[in-house]
Design a protein around this motif. Structure first.
Motif, short mmCIF file in Angstrom:
data_model
loop_
_atom_site.label_atom_id
_atom_site.label_comp_id
_atom_site.label_asym_id
_atom_site.label_seq_id
_atom_site.Cartn_x
_atom_site.Cartn_y
_atom_site.Cartn_z
N GLY A 94 0.80 -1.21 0.00
CA GLY A 94 0.00 0.00 0.00
C GLY A 94 0.83 1.27 0.00
N GLU A 95 2.14 1.12 0.07
CA GLU A 95 3.09 2.23 -0.01
C GLU A 95 4.46 1.65 -0.36
OE1 GLU A 95 4.34 3.84 3.94
OE2 GLU A 95 2.73 2.55 4.69
N THR A 96 5.36 2.51 -0.79
CA THR A 96 6.70 2.06 -1.15
C THR A 96 7.59 2.13 0.09
OG1 THR A 96 6.42 2.86 -3.41
CG2 THR A 96 8.67 2.44 -2.67
N LEU A 97 8.08 0.96 0.52
CA LEU A 97 8.85 0.86 1.75
C LEU A 97 10.31 0.47 1.51
CD1 LEU A 97 6.19 -1.05 3.87
CD2 LEU A 97 6.73 1.39 3.97
N GLY A 98 10.62 -0.04 0.32
CA GLY A 98 11.97 -0.52 0.04
C GLY A 98 12.04 -2.02 0.12
N VAL A 99 13.02 -2.58 -0.59
CA VAL A 99 13.07 -4.04 -0.77
C VAL A 99 13.27 -4.77 0.55
CG1 VAL A 99 15.55 -4.02 -1.31
CG2 VAL A 99 14.11 -5.89 -2.13
N ASN A 100 14.10 -4.27 1.44
CA ASN A 100 14.38 -5.00 2.68
C ASN A 100 13.18 -4.98 3.62
OD1 ASN A 100 17.14 -5.76 2.12
ND2 ASN A 100 17.63 -3.59 2.31
N ILE A 101 12.47 -3.86 3.71
CA ILE A 101 11.27 -3.83 4.53
C ILE A 101 10.20 -4.71 3.93
CG2 ILE A 101 9.45 -2.35 5.46
CD1 ILE A 101 11.51 -0.12 5.66
N ALA A 102 10.08 -4.71 2.59
CA ALA A 102 9.10 -5.59 1.95
C ALA A 102 9.41 -7.05 2.23
CB ALA A 102 9.07 -5.33 0.44
N ARG A 103 10.67 -7.43 2.24
CA ARG A 103 11.04 -8.80 2.61
C ARG A 103 10.59 -9.11 4.04
NH1 ARG A 103 16.57 -8.16 0.33
NH2 ARG A 103 16.55 -9.03 -1.78
N ASN A 104 10.77 -8.15 4.93
CA ASN A 104 10.40 -8.39 6.32
C ASN A 104 8.88 -8.49 6.49
OD1 ASN A 104 13.00 -8.53 7.34
ND2 ASN A 104 13.12 -6.33 7.74
N VAL A 105 8.12 -7.72 5.71
CA VAL A 105 6.67 -7.87 5.77
C VAL A 105 6.28 -9.27 5.31
CG1 VAL A 105 4.47 -7.00 4.90
CG2 VAL A 105 6.30 -5.39 5.44
N ALA A 106 6.94 -9.76 4.23
CA ALA A 106 6.69 -11.14 3.79
C ALA A 106 7.12 -12.13 4.86
CB ALA A 106 7.41 -11.40 2.48
N LEU A 107 8.24 -11.87 5.52
CA LEU A 107 8.72 -12.76 6.59
C LEU A 107 7.70 -12.88 7.70
CD1 LEU A 107 11.07 -14.40 7.90
CD2 LEU A 107 11.89 -12.22 8.85
N ALA A 108 7.00 -11.79 8.00
CA ALA A 108 5.98 -11.83 9.05
C ALA A 108 4.83 -12.76 8.69
CB ALA A 108 5.45 -10.41 9.30
N ARG A 109 4.63 -13.01 7.41
CA ARG A 109 3.56 -13.89 6.94
C ARG A 109 4.02 -15.34 6.75
NH1 ARG A 109 1.13 -13.04 2.01
NH2 ARG A 109 2.82 -11.90 1.01
N ALA A 110 5.32 -15.60 6.88
CA ALA A 110 5.87 -16.91 6.55
C ALA A 110 5.48 -17.96 7.58
CB ALA A 110 7.38 -16.83 6.44
N ALA A 111 5.03 -19.11 7.09
CA ALA A 111 4.67 -20.23 7.97
C ALA A 111 5.70 -21.35 7.92
CB ALA A 111 3.30 -20.78 7.58
N GLY A 112 6.70 -21.25 7.04
CA GLY A 112 7.67 -22.32 6.87
C GLY A 112 8.75 -22.33 7.93
N THR A 113 9.35 -23.49 8.13
CA THR A 113 10.51 -23.60 9.01
C THR A 113 11.77 -23.08 8.33
OG1 THR A 113 10.87 -25.88 8.30
CG2 THR A 113 9.58 -25.54 10.30
N LEU A 114 11.75 -23.02 7.00
CA LEU A 114 12.84 -22.45 6.21
C LEU A 114 12.28 -21.32 5.36
CD1 LEU A 114 14.62 -25.67 4.86
CD2 LEU A 114 15.29 -24.30 6.85
N VAL A 115 13.10 -20.28 5.13
CA VAL A 115 12.75 -19.23 4.19
C VAL A 115 13.82 -19.18 3.11
CG1 VAL A 115 11.39 -17.79 5.74
CG2 VAL A 115 13.87 -17.47 5.64
#
Length: 249
Positions: A65-86
């Motif tokens: 919903g806004e431009t945050l930068g690639v590293n913050i976007a990765r971290n937002v995806a990380l918050a949604r991750a259900a896997g034991t490995l990323v």
């Protein structure tokens, strides 16, 4: 069923590349019993790529919903991750069919490790593949070896974009770092200084070279020195504090 979470931050102008990245995931030869989720995180004010993600049943799409930068976007995806490995897959890169199997089998064969840094070919605009030498010998990489190479060379000592890591370890270090440049390297040095990792001998992914690459844009070198200074400071602080992770199990 064990799960591996693939994290892909993406901008709205990467629809064609994103579709090709998804096809490379669909072609993965995964180890028996392992499932896959693809966390597509659109970095920008609009939701332009939802239709592309919907082509793939294993994709889970979200827009910032806004431009945050690639590293913050990765971290937002990380918050949604259900896997034991990323696993990190940039939107313009491609996995070869055995990529995820190679990473998962490395963790199974070496229970001590916390990360796998896979080798790549450069994929040129004419679709030719160009090899480049690995900075370390394949095999188990003990804590401190990779980070010493970074200190000695002043450059990334491993392809950060091909990283697979234990999700808990990545989260414990706060994910990708909000440096002006090299936030992926800042995470990798924290992992490499405190935990053992592994470099497989196989080439498992393709690093696409193209005119729209972020690292090729005018001004990218600006603040590079300051970012590398922070990375060196992080290595030094970890060493002075004597921090380490006890076990990979």
């Amino acid at each position: 069923m064990p799960l591996i979470s693939v994290l892909t931050p993406v901008h709205a102008d990467r629809a064609e590349f994103l579709a090709e990245a998804g096809e490379s995931l669909a072609a993965q030869d995964r180890p028996d019993g392992w499932d896959l989720e693809w966390l597509v995180q659109e970095d920008g004010p609009a939701s332009a790529l939802a239709e592309v993600a919907r082509r793939f049943p294993f994709a889970r799409y979200q827009a910032n919903g806004e431009t945050l930068g690639v590293n913050i976007a990765r971290n937002v995806a990380l918050a949604r991750a259900a896997g034991t490995l990323v696993h990190v897959l940039d939107s313009d890169d491609l996995l070869l069919p055995g990529a995820l199997r190679t990473a998962v089998e490395a963790f199974e064969a070496h229970p001590r490790i916390h990360w796998v840094s896979s080798q790549a070919y450069d994929l040129m605009p004419d679709l030719t593949r160009v090899s480049f030498p690995a900075p370390l010998e394949p095999g188990v990489i003990e804590p401190g070896v990779l980070t010493q190479l970074v200190l000695d060379s002043g450059k990334p000592a491993a392809p950060c974009a091909g990283l697979t890591a234990r999700t808990d370890t990545v989260r414990a270090f706060g994910g990708w770092v909000a440096t002006a440049r090299g936030g992926d390297l800042a995470l990798v040095v924290a992992l490499g200084e405190t935990t053992p990792g592994y470099l497989p001998p196989e080439i498992t992914w393709l690093y696409r070279r193209h005119p729209g690459q972020i690292t090729g844009q005018d001004g990218w070198s600006r603040l590079q020195d300051e970012s590398m200074a922070l990375i060196r400071q992080r290595i030094g602080a970890l060493r002075r504090l004597g921090l380490s992770v006890a076990s990979g199990a």
